[in-house]
Design a protein around this motif. Structure first.
Motif, short mmCIF file in Angstrom:
data_model
loop_
_atom_site.label_atom_id
_atom_site.label_comp_id
_atom_site.label_asym_id
_atom_site.label_seq_id
_atom_site.Cartn_x
_atom_site.Cartn_y
_atom_site.Cartn_z
N LYS A 305 0.82 -1.21 -0.06
CA LYS A 305 0.22 0.02 0.15
C LYS A 305 0.84 1.28 -0.10
O LYS A 305 0.59 2.30 -0.67
N PHE A 307 3.66 1.67 -1.57
CA PHE A 307 3.92 1.82 -2.80
C PHE A 307 2.80 2.35 -3.66
O PHE A 307 3.02 2.18 -5.00
N GLY A 308 1.62 2.21 -3.40
CA GLY A 308 0.41 2.83 -4.15
C GLY A 308 -0.54 1.86 -4.55
O GLY A 308 -1.21 1.87 -5.55
N TRP A 309 -0.20 0.35 -4.21
CA TRP A 309 -1.32 -0.64 -4.60
C TRP A 309 -2.57 -0.22 -3.84
O TRP A 309 -2.54 0.21 -2.67
#
Lengths: 791, 274
Positions: A305, A307-309
């Motif tokens: 999360k 890293f932007g998932w």
């Protein structure tokens, strides 16, 4: 492949045993689901095709004798499509090398006209040989099952006593008919192919033998599309009444058809009950595993999360993991279901007289099984996956706060001084997550319950047969006469050497009415203080048959909604066809059939006849049995003989196969669930408490002492699950007994001790096997690594 | 799957270009927290009155108690402070991992404090690279795959192999985390963070779990990324020695900013006194 999918594959491999345990539970659920539904569909489909191809009739009307010309009038009745008149008779057979009595239903086949041979309706299916040639009085077809039981083939001969004359018949072919998929002798309760069969002869030959030249005593018909069967039956009854019609009945009341329908209904019940349990357990297991897995991967989730998932991606990732397990289960389940479905269909094919079996696996059954499994999996993992997706990333990456423990109720009660620290750990751990502990217990209990069903069937049938034939119907032989006979026959039979006791019976077809409910059955006049037929109350004590009034069996009383003291309207469907109002004197416990009884003398009086008999119950000295058979066979007025003990034996032989199959399936499935639940619970407990247990090992605990903490908890839950499981099993059996009751038979809710014992034993063995596997894992506990890691 | 979206979001609207990546120009000796006007215009983050309270089990923790701070484009800032001073919380808030209880956090003119979960996800995906103390690699994925898991959802990433080359691990692409040393794992984590070409790189105790020699290798990689890519970089540490490699040092204590100082020169990592 995307990196996240690679992660999925590798993790799945890492947890392969756990995944397999869950997949097995799903395999079981899907397997039973597909087995049951494919069997039901196959039987329906096969029966429908058989009925269609062989023109199974819609209405059946037995009568005394009517001129052939009457058939024209029936054909012109509104709603009637095709009509087939026949000559039928019950005959006794003499088969070389088989001393016991064999009876048969002899049915005519048309000799002339377009329908010559197999007939217009209820056409025979010729398994081998040929049809009898018109005019040949010595040729007959016999039913495949009868031939098989006596190793008879075309060219063999047998003797039949037809209308008092002994005829020598040559078998020209083996046949089946949609009318006799389930073959049962009148008065018998079970099929017995060695002692009861079907014979077919040319119409002219049989008509001559029975003095039915230009006449018929049986009529079947089909109705036109949209016509009311009820109306046709009403008109037919009016038309046939002067010719001794005993009441026409629809296909739904035809014995063979009805038995098969009941069987299909039961199969449907199984198809729903079992998979519900399996899917419930699978959902629970997936939930437990998903929660734990996600708990362990808290930080990975946080990182992804960070890293932007998106949350949806994370949720999907874990959902995919669970779906992979489910898909494995579905695939295996479909395979197992087809295998079991084919096996069961095969057993049915041998149990019933079917010429072929079309195995049907409807795509929608497979789709439904898959959809339910996937739905269940998603439902089971939804909570855990949603929790994972919702976790704020910063919080996800922090180690989870230490779980909150409390002193347990045992300790609050002041009993802690009796408990060592490890025992307290066990109790606190159970009490901290009561829902999870409860669900684990429930899962194991379900396994225990499922296993009881297999044993229950066997025990219930034993009980049913014991009560019915040990206490109630105790005659060795029951002989039925071709026509009502003078009471003197009783004395001549009683005087036969080897006959110890004889009781006459008078049975008459009736329609019973109470309010708007009615039921067609036979009213039996029996000896008031009989030894060979006794009616039992709910405590299985014999009932004294009152001089007036009828006794109904409990199931029939329930169907009609009557109780002792109510008045019943009885329409006699024979002779003068009187309608009587009779009080219900009592109800009797019976597991088989739908019976109504009264004193024979009273019934004779009501029918305005003298001392008449329809048949005789006999108690025969076992050593003289053969002689008695031989003597009875030579008596022209005896239409059929039923030997109870032999029938029961035959029934057990046939039933043993399917019961054994079912017991095996239930036990296997139960063990699968037990193992699935116990092993998964243990595995997860180990992963949750890895660190704690390794720390204890560092502090000097031995493997056994550490194992105690882990296995002790599961032992406690397993032990708690057993009584619960036995109660659930009892409930499931009670439900099955309720769902399986029909007018053919009822299953008694009787569970012997060994049924409980076996169920408990399998659960305990499953737990021990899981414990053994875990013991090995405990040996590999890496103390150093665990203490180095930061959590 | 990669979360394609159609509606503009407040953090990353079309009218909000990421701050310019410029090599730091403010190397003149300054000892106060005063910042030149030119640099002030380039503030990437503007933090105003931020507080953060959270619960840890049954304990209430006041992690930040009113923080005002700015971070400037291209600079390498070190956040220094003892454990429990709130530096990780601050970094998490800057990175959109967490939201403040009160106050404003403006990134390129948008308020992160008011952003929704989806907006924050988008923000992290587009603009932020993270490096954690315990690397937080996914154990079931190889070095290359650990980088790929991030580049797959990035807009204009460098190939994973190139990113790993950048951190000196071009030869260990297919090793699993368990087959790598701590320093190597941390370099994989850095490769993972920079492979997406983030606008800001946030590092939480990147050398905390490493010995000094390995730590220096890791710091060199960070310094190189900052210098060559111009990525605004914030490094958290409780190791005062590391502070010398920064443009600016921000000291936290008890959830507040205790001091901000500007280093006259950035000391190369290998010359740091550990």
């Amino acid at each position: 492949m995307r990196a996240l999918d690679r992660k999925l594959v590798r993790e799945l491999w890492g947890m392969r045993l756990q995944a397999l345990a869950i997949a097995l539970v799903i395999v079981s659920g899907v397997g039973v689901f597909i087995m049951s539904f494919s069997t039901v569909d196959s039987l329906y489909e096969t029966r429908a095709r058989y009925y269609r191809e062989h023109r199974f009739a819609a209405v059946f009307a037995p009568l005394k004798r009517a001129p052939e010309a009457l058939a024209r009038r029936v054909e012109t009745m509104p709603g009637v499509d095709r009509v087939q008149t026949r000559v039928v008779a019950f005959v006794s057979l003499d088969i070389a090398g088989f001393p016991e009595p064999v009876s048969a239903h002899l049915v005519s086949l048309p000799d002339h006209g377009p329908a010559a041979g197999a007939g217009v309706l209820n056409r025979v299916h010729l398994a081998s040989g040929r049809l009898p040639q018109p005019g040949r009085t010595d040729e007959a077809l016999i039913s495949v099952e009868l031939a098989r039981a006596h190793d008879l083939a075309e060219g063999d001969t047998l003797r039949a006593t037809i209308n008092g004359r002994r005829e020598r018949l040559t078998i020209v072919g083996l046949a089946r008919s949609p009318e006799y998929i389930y073959q049962i002798a009148p008065g018998a309760m079970f099929p017995d192919p060695a002692r009861y069969g079907i014979l077919w002869m040319g119409r002219e030959s049989l008509g001559n033998a029975l003095d039915m030249d230009g006449a018929f005593n049986d009529l079947t018909l089909t109705v036109t599309r949209g016509a009311s069967v009820e109306d046709v039956i009403d008109r037919l009854d009016t038309l046939l009444a002067p010719y001794g019609g005993t009441g026409a009945y629809a296909r739904e009341d035809q014995l063979s058809h009805r038995f098969l329908t009941e069987e299909l209904k039961q199969q449907r019940t199984i198809a729903t009950v079992f998979p519900v349990i399996f899917f419930g357990v699978a959902a629970f297991l997936l939930n437990v595993v998903a929660s734990r897995l996600i708990g362990l991967e808290r930080e990975q989730i946080g990182t992804l999360k960070a890293f932007g998932w998106a949350s949806a991606d994370i949720g999907l990732h874990y959902a995919k993991l669970m779906l992979a397990i489910v898909l494995l289960g579905i695939t295996g389940g479909i395979g197992l279901g087809i295998l079991l479905g084919r096996g069961l269909s095969h057993i049915y094919m041998s149990f019933y007289s079917l010429p072929y079996m079309d195995f049907v696996l409807r795509p929608r059954v497979v789709a439904a099984a898959a959809a339910v499994s996937i739905g269940v999996a998603l439902l089971g993992t939804l909570h855990a996956v949603r929790g994972a997706a919702r976790l704020p990333p910063a919080q996800a990456m922090r180690p989870a706060p230490p779980p909150v423990y409390r002193a347990t109720i045992v300790e609050r009660l002041g009993l802690q001084r009796w408990l060592a620290q490890p025992t307290r750990m066990i109790l606190r751990h159970i009490e901290r997550r009561p829902l999870k502990s409860l669900l684990t217990t429930l899962g194991i209990a379900m396994a225990c319950g499922i296993m009881m069903i297999g044993g229950f069937q066997r025990g219930a049938i034993d009980h049913m047969v014991g009560v019915q034939f040990g206490l109630s119907q105790r005659a060795d032989l029951t002989a039925t006469f071709t026509d009502p006979t003078s009471g003197h026959a009783l004395y001549s039979l009683r005087s036969l050497p080897g006959v110890e006791h004889a009781e006459g019976l008078r049975s008459v077809p009736v329609r019973l009415r109470h309010g708007h409910r009615s039921y067609r059955t036979t009213l039996e006049g029996v000896a008031p203080d009989g030894r060979l037929l006794r009616l039992l109350d709910t405590d299985l004590k014999p009932i004294d048959l009152p001089p007036e009034g009828v006794v109904l069996n409990d199931y029939l009383a329930g169907l009609l909604g009557v109780r002792a003291g109510d008045v019943l309207r009885v329409e006699v469907l024979e002779g003068e066809r009187r309608t009587l109002e009779l009080p219900v004197a009592a109800t009797a416990r019976q597991y088989l059939g739908v019976g109504a009884y009264m004193q024979r003398a009273a019934l004779n009086r009501l029918l305005r006849e003298g001392d008449a008999l329809s048949g005789v119950h006999l108690a025969v000295d076992a050593r003289e049995r053969r002689r008695v058979y031989a003597l009875l066979k030579d008596m022209p007025r005896i239409a059929g003989i039923v030997e109870q003990a032999a029938a029961i034996r035959a029934f057990y032989d046939t039933l043993a196969q399917s019961v054994l199959f079912f017991t095996l399936v239930a036990t296997l499935l139960g063990a699968t669930i037990a193992f699935g639940v116990v092993y998964n619970s243990m595995r997860i407990a180990l992963s949750e408490r890895n660190r704690e247990l390794a720390s204890l090992r560092v502090l000097g605990f031995e493997r056994g002492e550490v194992a105690y903490i882990l296995l002790g908890e599961l032992a406690l839950l397993t032990l708690a699950a057993i009584p619960l499981g036995l109660a659930i099993g009892y409930g499931l059996c009670a439900y099955l007994a309720y769902a399986f009751q029909s007018d053919l038979y009822r299953i008694a809710l009787v569970l012997e001790r060994d049924v409980y014992a076996l169920a408990a034993l399998v659960v305990i063995i499953s737990a021990l096997v899981s414990g053994g596997l875990l013991w090995r894992s405990l040996g590999r506990l890496d103390m150093v690594a665990v203490l180095k890691s930061k959590e | 799957m990669a979360g394609a979206r159609t509606s503009p979001d407040p953090v990353d609207g079309d009218d909000a270009p990421p701050p310019a990546r410029s090599a730091p120009e403010h190397r003149s000796p300054q000892t106060s927290d005063a910042v030149p006007d030119a640099a002030r215009r380039d503030a990437v983050f503007q933090v105003r009155g931020v507080t953060k309270v959270y619960r840890m089990g049954e304990v209430r923790v006041e992690a930040l108690r009113g923080v005002d701070l700015a971070l400037y484009a291209g600079e390498l800032a070190v956040l220094l402070g003892p454990s429990g001073s709130g530096k990780s919380t601050l970094l998490n808030i800057l990175g959109g991992l967490d939201t403040p209880t009160a106050g404003q956090v403006r990134y390129a003119g948008r308020d992160l404090a008011a952003a929704s979960d989806r907006e924050l996800t988008r923000y992290r995906r587009r603009h932020v690279g993270f490096v954690f103390q315990f690397y937080n690699l996914i154990p079931s994925l190889t070095a290359r795959e650990n980088v790929a898991v991030v580049t797959e959802i990035a807009r204009d990433p460098m190939p994973p192999a190139e990113a790993l080359d950048l951190v000196g691990l071009g030869a260990r692409l297919d090793h699993f985390p368990a087959q790598l040393s701590g320093g190597e794992q941390q370099r994989v984590a850095i490769a993972r963070a920079v492979a997406k070409r983030p606008d800001v790189l946030l590092c939480d105790e990147p050398t905390g779990a490493l010995d000094s020699a390995t730590g220096i290798v890791v710091l060199e990689v960070l310094e190189r990324v900052n210098r060559e890519l111009g990525t605004t970089t914030a490094v958290i540490t409780h190791n005062a020695g590391i502070a010398q490699m920064a443009d600016r040092v921000i000291v936290l204590a008890d959830g507040r900013i205790a001091e901000v100082r500007r280093n006259a020169i950035r000391v190369a990592p290998r010359e740091l006194s550990w």
